[in-house]
Design a protein around this motif. Sequence first.
Motif, PDB file in Angstrom:
ATOM      1  N   GLN A 145     -57.483  17.157  42.037  1.00 31.26           N
ATOM      2  CA  GLN A 145     -56.816  18.281  41.364  1.00 31.26           C
ATOM      3  C   GLN A 145     -57.012  18.246  39.858  1.00 31.26           C
ATOM      4  OE1 GLN A 145     -52.863  17.487  43.032  1.00 31.26           O
ATOM      5  NE2 GLN A 145     -53.027  19.378  44.219  1.00 31.26           N
ATOM      6  N   ARG A 146     -57.443  17.116  39.336  1.00 34.41           N
ATOM      7  CA  ARG A 146     -57.662  16.964  37.897  1.00 34.41           C
ATOM      8  C   ARG A 146     -59.103  17.303  37.487  1.00 34.41           C
ATOM      9  NH1 ARG A 146     -53.212  13.599  36.401  1.00 34.41           N
ATOM     10  NH2 ARG A 146     -52.418  12.447  38.197  1.00 34.41           N
ATOM     11  N   GLU A 147     -59.970  17.527  38.452  1.00 35.64           N
ATOM     12  CA  GLU A 147     -61.388  17.694  38.148  1.00 35.64           C
ATOM     13  C   GLU A 147     -61.676  19.034  37.474  1.00 35.64           C
ATOM     14  OE1 GLU A 147     -63.375  17.210  41.855  1.00 35.64           O
ATOM     15  OE2 GLU A 147     -63.067  15.033  41.921  1.00 35.64           O
ATOM     16  N   LYS A 148     -62.789  19.072  36.723  1.00 32.96           N
ATOM     17  CA  LYS A 148     -63.265  20.287  36.052  1.00 32.96           C
ATOM     18  C   LYS A 148     -64.649  20.634  36.599  1.00 32.96           C
ATOM     19  CE  LYS A 148     -62.937  17.925  32.367  1.00 32.96           C
ATOM     20  NZ  LYS A 148     -63.032  17.414  30.976  1.00 32.96           N
ATOM     21  N   LEU A 149     -64.968  21.918  36.577  1.00 33.34           N
ATOM     22  CA  LEU A 149     -66.317  22.321  36.992  1.00 33.34           C
ATOM     23  C   LEU A 149     -67.367  21.742  36.057  1.00 33.34           C
ATOM     24  CD1 LEU A 149     -65.818  26.082  37.972  1.00 33.34           C
ATOM     25  CD2 LEU A 149     -66.218  24.144  39.508  1.00 33.34           C
ATOM     26  N   ASP A 150     -67.041  21.665  34.789  1.00 31.47           N
ATOM     27  CA  ASP A 150     -67.941  21.093  33.789  1.00 31.47           C
ATOM     28  C   ASP A 150     -67.408  19.715  33.401  1.00 31.47           C
ATOM     29  OD1 ASP A 150     -69.499  20.350  31.673  1.00 31.47           O
ATOM     30  OD2 ASP A 150     -68.956  22.031  30.379  1.00 31.47           O
ATOM     31  N   PRO A 151     -67.984  18.646  33.965  1.00 30.27           N
ATOM     32  CA  PRO A 151     -67.466  17.304  33.694  1.00 30.27           C
ATOM     33  C   PRO A 151     -68.025  16.676  32.421  1.00 30.27           C
ATOM     34  CG  PRO A 151     -69.229  17.168  35.289  1.00 30.27           C
ATOM     35  CD  PRO A 151     -69.085  18.634  34.946  1.00 30.27           C
ATOM     36  N   THR A 152     -68.838  17.408  31.671  1.00 34.92           N
ATOM     37  CA  THR A 152     -69.422  16.836  30.460  1.00 34.92           C
ATOM     38  C   THR A 152     -68.341  16.598  29.415  1.00 34.92           C
ATOM     39  OG1 THR A 152     -69.933  19.042  29.576  1.00 34.92           O
ATOM     40  CG2 THR A 152     -71.641  17.934  30.888  1.00 34.92           C
ATOM     41  N   ASN A 153     -68.690  15.860  28.399  1.00 32.49           N
ATOM     42  CA  ASN A 153     -67.744  15.448  27.368  1.00 32.49           C
ATOM     43  C   ASN A 153     -67.083  16.667  26.715  1.00 32.49           C
ATOM     44  OD1 ASN A 153     -66.587  14.452  24.875  1.00 32.49           O
ATOM     45  ND2 ASN A 153     -67.791  12.598  25.204  1.00 32.49           N
ATOM     46  N   ASP A 154     -65.755  16.689  26.697  1.00 36.06           N
ATOM     47  CA  ASP A 154     -65.029  17.797  26.080  1.00 36.06           C
ATOM     48  C   ASP A 154     -65.318  17.907  24.590  1.00 36.06           C
ATOM     49  OD1 ASP A 154     -63.896  18.511  28.473  1.00 36.06           O
ATOM     50  OD2 ASP A 154     -61.997  17.474  28.115  1.00 36.06           O
ATOM     51  N   GLN A 155     -65.597  16.796  23.952  1.00 33.86           N
ATOM     52  CA  GLN A 155     -65.878  16.829  22.514  1.00 33.86           C
ATOM     53  C   GLN A 155     -67.146  17.632  22.230  1.00 33.86           C
ATOM     54  OE1 GLN A 155     -65.392  12.902  20.589  1.00 33.86           O
ATOM     55  NE2 GLN A 155     -64.334  12.244  22.443  1.00 33.86           N
ATOM     56  N   ASP A 156     -68.115  17.584  23.132  1.00 32.29           N
ATOM     57  CA  ASP A 156     -69.325  18.394  22.959  1.00 32.29           C
ATOM     58  C   ASP A 156     -69.010  19.876  23.143  1.00 32.29           C
ATOM     59  OD1 ASP A 156     -70.788  16.073  22.587  1.00 32.29           O
ATOM     60  OD2 ASP A 156     -71.372  15.921  24.695  1.00 32.29           O
ATOM     61  N   PHE A 157     -68.160  20.191  24.109  1.00 30.04           N
ATOM     62  CA  PHE A 157     -67.815  21.589  24.381  1.00 30.04           C
ATOM     63  C   PHE A 157     -67.108  22.225  23.191  1.00 30.04           C
ATOM     64  CE2 PHE A 157     -64.931  24.843  26.101  1.00 30.04           C
ATOM     65  CZ  PHE A 157     -65.826  25.633  26.814  1.00 30.04           C
ATOM     66  N   TYR A 158     -66.269  21.452  22.517  1.00 33.78           N
ATOM     67  CA  TYR A 158     -65.490  21.977  21.393  1.00 33.78           C
ATOM     68  C   TYR A 158     -66.115  21.656  20.035  1.00 33.78           C
ATOM     69  CZ  TYR A 158     -61.834  22.830  24.845  1.00 33.78           C
ATOM     70  OH  TYR A 158     -61.125  23.284  25.934  1.00 33.78           O
ATOM     71  N   ALA A 159     -67.368  21.224  20.037  1.00 37.64           N
ATOM     72  CA  ALA A 159     -68.007  20.814  18.788  1.00 37.64           C
ATOM     73  C   ALA A 159     -68.201  21.979  17.815  1.00 37.64           C
ATOM     74  CB  ALA A 159     -69.350  20.157  19.076  1.00 37.64           C
ATOM     75  N   PHE A 160     -68.377  23.179  18.337  1.00 37.62           N
ATOM     76  CA  PHE A 160     -68.592  24.349  17.488  1.00 37.62           C
ATOM     77  C   PHE A 160     -67.314  25.170  17.416  1.00 37.62           C
ATOM     78  CE2 PHE A 160     -72.730  23.186  19.213  1.00 37.62           C
ATOM     79  CZ  PHE A 160     -73.491  23.103  18.054  1.00 37.62           C
ATOM     80  N   PRO A 161     -66.923  25.630  16.223  1.00 34.92           N
ATOM     81  CA  PRO A 161     -65.672  26.383  16.080  1.00 34.92           C
ATOM     82  C   PRO A 161     -65.739  27.744  16.759  1.00 34.92           C
ATOM     83  CG  PRO A 161     -66.920  26.451  14.032  1.00 34.92           C
ATOM     84  CD  PRO A 161     -67.643  25.493  14.932  1.00 34.92           C
ATOM     85  N   ARG A 162     -64.593  28.194  17.249  1.00 31.85           N
ATOM     86  CA  ARG A 162     -64.446  29.518  17.850  1.00 31.85           C
ATOM     87  C   ARG A 162     -63.311  30.236  17.118  1.00 31.85           C
ATOM     88  NH1 ARG A 162     -65.379  25.944  22.156  1.00 31.85           N
ATOM     89  NH2 ARG A 162     -67.073  26.511  23.573  1.00 31.85           N
TER      90      ARG A 162
END
Length: 214
Positions: A7-24
Amino acid sequence: MLLRPEQREKLDPTNDQDFYAFPRFVTHVDEGFIDQLTSLYRERLQPQTRILDLMSSWVSHLPDDIEFSHIEGHGMNQQELDKNPRLDHYFVQDLNDNPKLPLNNADFDAVLIAVSVQYLQYPEAIFTEIHRILKPGGIVIISFSNRMFYQKAITIWRDGTDLSRIQLIKGYFQAVSGFNKPEVISNTSPLPSFLQILGIMGADPFYALISSKQ
């Protein structure tokens, strides 16, 4: 533990820091939701208190007419937090990697999480930390809508309904000894269902759960 591993899993298991590296520099909910959230903060937060804006970004939606003694911010992108004019100080930390908050015990009057709780993989640990850093009687306001980064939301949230998500957050509070029974605020779109079927979208639904430390 409240959640099972799957139940804790994500579709994208890659590092969250990479996902949020660019500002939105965008808002993830509509103006109606933001207005309701700001009004709720105005009603429930007291002037000259210490606020923790957890999982924040470049805007906190706090009312401009209330002055707080300190607003601590947390997020995943330093550039976004740099742009937030309400923050007196902030720290960058991946809560899924390290849930321990670098904050003192019983130091805050309120903790806010706006439209971000769906990304916590270990909410039991985070809510335990929230309880630790809150003063007795301090409040927690968790708000959410039906939007998300689908690939980063945990499975139980992604596969759930708005009602099941309310129950899930109730469970997060109940998993920690020392929180009062949460109050639920629910404002959904009055748009008729047949218009929604046709793809005509109404306003973002607004949900908030409010609890306090005993």
